[in-house]
Design a protein around this motif. Structure first.
Motif, PDB file in Angstrom:
ATOM      1  N   UNK A  80       2.227  55.448  48.660  1.00  0.00           N
ATOM      2  CA  UNK A  80       2.717  54.890  49.687  1.00  0.00           C
ATOM      3  C   UNK A  80       3.810  56.005  50.491  1.00  0.00           C
ATOM      4  N   UNK A  81       2.904  56.762  51.360  1.00  0.00           N
ATOM      5  CA  UNK A  81       3.666  57.797  51.957  1.00  0.00           C
ATOM      6  C   UNK A  81       4.986  57.349  52.955  1.00  0.00           C
ATOM      7  N   UNK A  82       4.904  55.884  53.440  1.00  0.00           N
ATOM      8  CA  UNK A  82       6.096  55.460  53.965  1.00  0.00           C
ATOM      9  C   UNK A  82       7.339  55.370  53.373  1.00  0.00           C
ATOM     10  N   UNK A  83       7.076  54.979  51.965  1.00  0.00           N
ATOM     11  CA  UNK A  83       8.190  54.873  51.054  1.00  0.00           C
ATOM     12  C   UNK A  83       8.656  56.235  50.713  1.00  0.00           C
ATOM     13  N   UNK A  84       8.117  57.195  50.691  1.00  0.00           N
ATOM     14  CA  UNK A  84       8.547  58.640  50.466  1.00  0.00           C
ATOM     15  C   UNK A  84       9.054  59.060  51.657  1.00  0.00           C
ATOM     16  N   UNK A  85       8.534  58.687  53.037  1.00  0.00           N
ATOM     17  CA  UNK A  85       8.964  59.235  54.217  1.00  0.00           C
ATOM     18  C   UNK A  85      10.433  58.701  54.572  1.00  0.00           C
ATOM     19  N   UNK A  86      10.637  57.485  54.186  1.00  0.00           N
ATOM     20  CA  UNK A  86      12.123  57.182  54.464  1.00  0.00           C
ATOM     21  C   UNK A  86      13.401  58.095  53.891  1.00  0.00           C
ATOM     22  N   UNK A  87      13.275  57.876  52.655  1.00  0.00           N
ATOM     23  CA  UNK A  87      14.479  58.737  51.993  1.00  0.00           C
ATOM     24  C   UNK A  87      14.243  60.419  52.380  1.00  0.00           C
ATOM     25  N   UNK A  88      13.196  60.834  52.569  1.00  0.00           N
ATOM     26  CA  UNK A  88      12.895  62.335  53.185  1.00  0.00           C
ATOM     27  C   UNK A  88      13.530  62.333  54.371  1.00  0.00           C
ATOM     28  N   UNK A  89      13.251  61.480  55.305  1.00  0.00           N
ATOM     29  CA  UNK A  89      13.949  61.690  56.695  1.00  0.00           C
ATOM     30  C   UNK A  89      15.196  61.548  56.666  1.00  0.00           C
ATOM     31  N   UNK A  90      15.985  60.736  55.965  1.00  0.00           N
ATOM     32  CA  UNK A  90      17.287  60.349  55.884  1.00  0.00           C
ATOM     33  C   UNK A  90      18.163  61.462  55.428  1.00  0.00           C
ATOM     34  N   UNK A  91      17.589  61.957  54.476  1.00  0.00           N
ATOM     35  CA  UNK A  91      18.228  63.355  53.827  1.00  0.00           C
ATOM     36  C   UNK A  91      18.227  64.501  54.539  1.00  0.00           C
ATOM     37  N   UNK A  92      16.812  64.563  55.230  1.00  0.00           N
ATOM     38  CA  UNK A  92      16.581  65.645  56.321  1.00  0.00           C
ATOM     39  C   UNK A  92      17.500  65.610  57.389  1.00  0.00           C
ATOM     40  N   UNK A  93      17.868  64.302  57.831  1.00  0.00           N
ATOM     41  CA  UNK A  93      18.707  64.335  58.995  1.00  0.00           C
ATOM     42  C   UNK A  93      20.052  64.920  58.519  1.00  0.00           C
ATOM     43  N   UNK A  94      20.729  64.521  57.312  1.00  0.00           N
ATOM     44  CA  UNK A  94      21.975  64.989  56.794  1.00  0.00           C
ATOM     45  C   UNK A  94      21.869  66.469  56.957  1.00  0.00           C
ATOM     46  N   UNK A  95      20.910  66.960  55.795  1.00  0.00           N
ATOM     47  CA  UNK A  95      20.884  68.544  55.600  1.00  0.00           C
ATOM     48  C   UNK A  95      20.963  69.091  56.602  1.00  0.00           C
TER      49      UNK A  95
END
Length: 434
Positions: free
Chosen positions: A298-313
């Motif tokens: 489920x790429x969407x499920x992986x993308x959501x936390x990936x993007x959020x952490x990416x925004x912070x980092x």
């Protein structure tokens, strides 16, 4: 020519023009303003690769609110997370009104950019209320199919642009065109005129261009957008500007619409382009993240936390708009006087160790201890935050699925990161598609 192919051709033309102008600017930097500033005054805009420089982290841990050594002005740097959130959330004690900057510099009122980021309530409240309905998830949902189509189209163009070895610049052919086309879709801007928006967006955020160049870009962008608003007055389209004209008529002025459009463009183009480029770089430097996205059921499920952490980092918008103290106040043990300028380092605040362990590392599995400040905070939090997330969540899974063997075409130390820019990024990201 079909509409998709026309858009593709225009996207290619506009991005080539963007990069040719960016390269030409190399010999015309105006460093007169920067030459007068101590090196420490530029600390909030300095980075070491993808990370804020160690000096600002040490300063944050030692003194989360400190003086910036800028001659003739009293300027405070807020680098701690709690202190940053306090300043950003207190519109009563701190003003965003651009007129304060006019009082501090030789900038004239003719250069005033307008928009939500540079005004206070009640003007801000009224203007944001106009835009808010257009940025609800329900309204943005109508853009989702177009975002998917734009992403797919640009991936095809990325493949076509690659040389015989599969080498291509991801920034020029993907990271920049995707948000540019989405913003055009949102506003209803003619595609053949998009090059102007890209030029204005970059110029106004590039500190190396000099203060005069930045405000000159603001003035030119407002002049162009004002003409676009006048056009929409006479013949409202289906984009955001046309909808605002139809729904609110003369209750919103042309100048206000110009400022709102300018804010949407500059807030959503360069920032999302930088996130797409730097996010891809993180995946290519650590194949574990790339593989997790590529191989997910489920790429969407992986993308959501990936993007959020990416925004912070990454926190590519390194500093918030300047605040101006309305009254004497105390933040983090520092006594700030009425009239002082306050600069909030978003990138340093989002790495504050008080938020959790190992905040300098990128970890998509990190439990969200608190809200990051990549989109700001309080009444000036970026109104297009959800649109930006939609673009990133759509683009990353499609990118790795289309090019599962993608890798960097150069060594990481050969990349040229933007220097002293409010919006951090890389001007080129050469990759091999497979």
């Amino acid at each position: 020519m079909s509409i998709p192919s026309a858009r593709s051709a225009i996207a290619t033309w506009a991005t080539r023009l963007y990069f040719s102008r960016l390269r030409k600017r190399g010999g015309s930097f105006d460093l007169s303003v920067l030459s007068k500033l101590p090196d420490a005054a530029l600390l909030p805009l300095r980075r070491d690769g993808l990370d804020p420089v160690a000096e600002i982290g040490a300063l944050r841990d030692r003194e989360p609110v400190s003086r910036l050594p800028i001659p003739g002005l009293t300027v405070w740097l807020v680098s701690g997370y709690d202190e940053a959130k306090h300043v950003l959330g207190d519109a009563r004690a701190f003003s965003n009104d651009f007129a304060h900057l006019v009082n501090h510099t030789s900038v004239t009122e003719n250069h005033q950019p307008g928009g939500l980021g540079f005004c206070d309530p009640p003007d801000h409240t009224r203007l944001r209320r106009l835009l808010t309905p257009e940025f609800t998830m329900r309204r943005l949902g109508r853009l989702a199919p177009r975002i998917q189509a734009i992403t797919a189209d640009r991936l095809s163009e990325l493949a076509k642009a690659a040389d015989n070895d599969g080498r291509v610049d991801l920034v020029e052919h993907f990271a920049l065109p995707v948000p540019a086309l989405v913003i055009c879709e949102l506003l209803g801007v003619p595609y053949e005129e998009r090059d102007a928006f890209q030029e204005f967006s970059v110029a106004r955020f590039d500190v190396l261009g000099g203060v005069g160049a930045s405000f000159g870009a603001i003035s030119r962008s407002r002049s162009y957008l004002h003409g676009l608003v006048e056009q929409q007055r006479h013949d409202p389209g289906d984009g955001l500007l046309g909808m605002l004209v139809r729904e609110h008529g003369d209750s919103v002025t042309d100048d206000e619409l110009t400022g709102l459009a300018d804010g949407v463009l500059t807030g959503g183009l360069e920032t999302t382009a930088s996130m797409l480029a730097l996010g891809t770089l993180i995946m290519l430097q650590d194949r574990e993240h790339f593989s997790a996205m590529r191989d997910a059921d489920d790429p969407a499920a992986v993308a959501a936390p990936f993007v959020d952490e990416l925004l912070r980092h990454l926190t590519v918008v390194q500093t918030a708009f300047p605040r101006f103290a309305r009254e004497n106040t105390e933040i983090g043990g520092a006594r700030i006087s009425a009239g002082d300028i306050v600069i909030v380092s978003l990138s340093a605040a989002d790495r504050d160790p008080r938020l959790g362990p190992a905040m300098d590392t990128f970890d998509p599995a990190r439990p969200p201890a608190s809200s990051h400040l990549a989109f700001g905070h309080g009444l000036h939090r970026c109104i297009g935050a959800e649109l930006g997330k939609m673009e990133l969540r759509a683009a990353f899974p499609e990118l790795v699925a289309r090019f599962p063997e993608m890798r960097l075409a150069v060594r990481p130390d050969e990349l040229e990161f933007r220097k002293l820019s409010v919006v951090y990024g890389v001007d080129s990201l050469p990759v091999l598609l497979g």
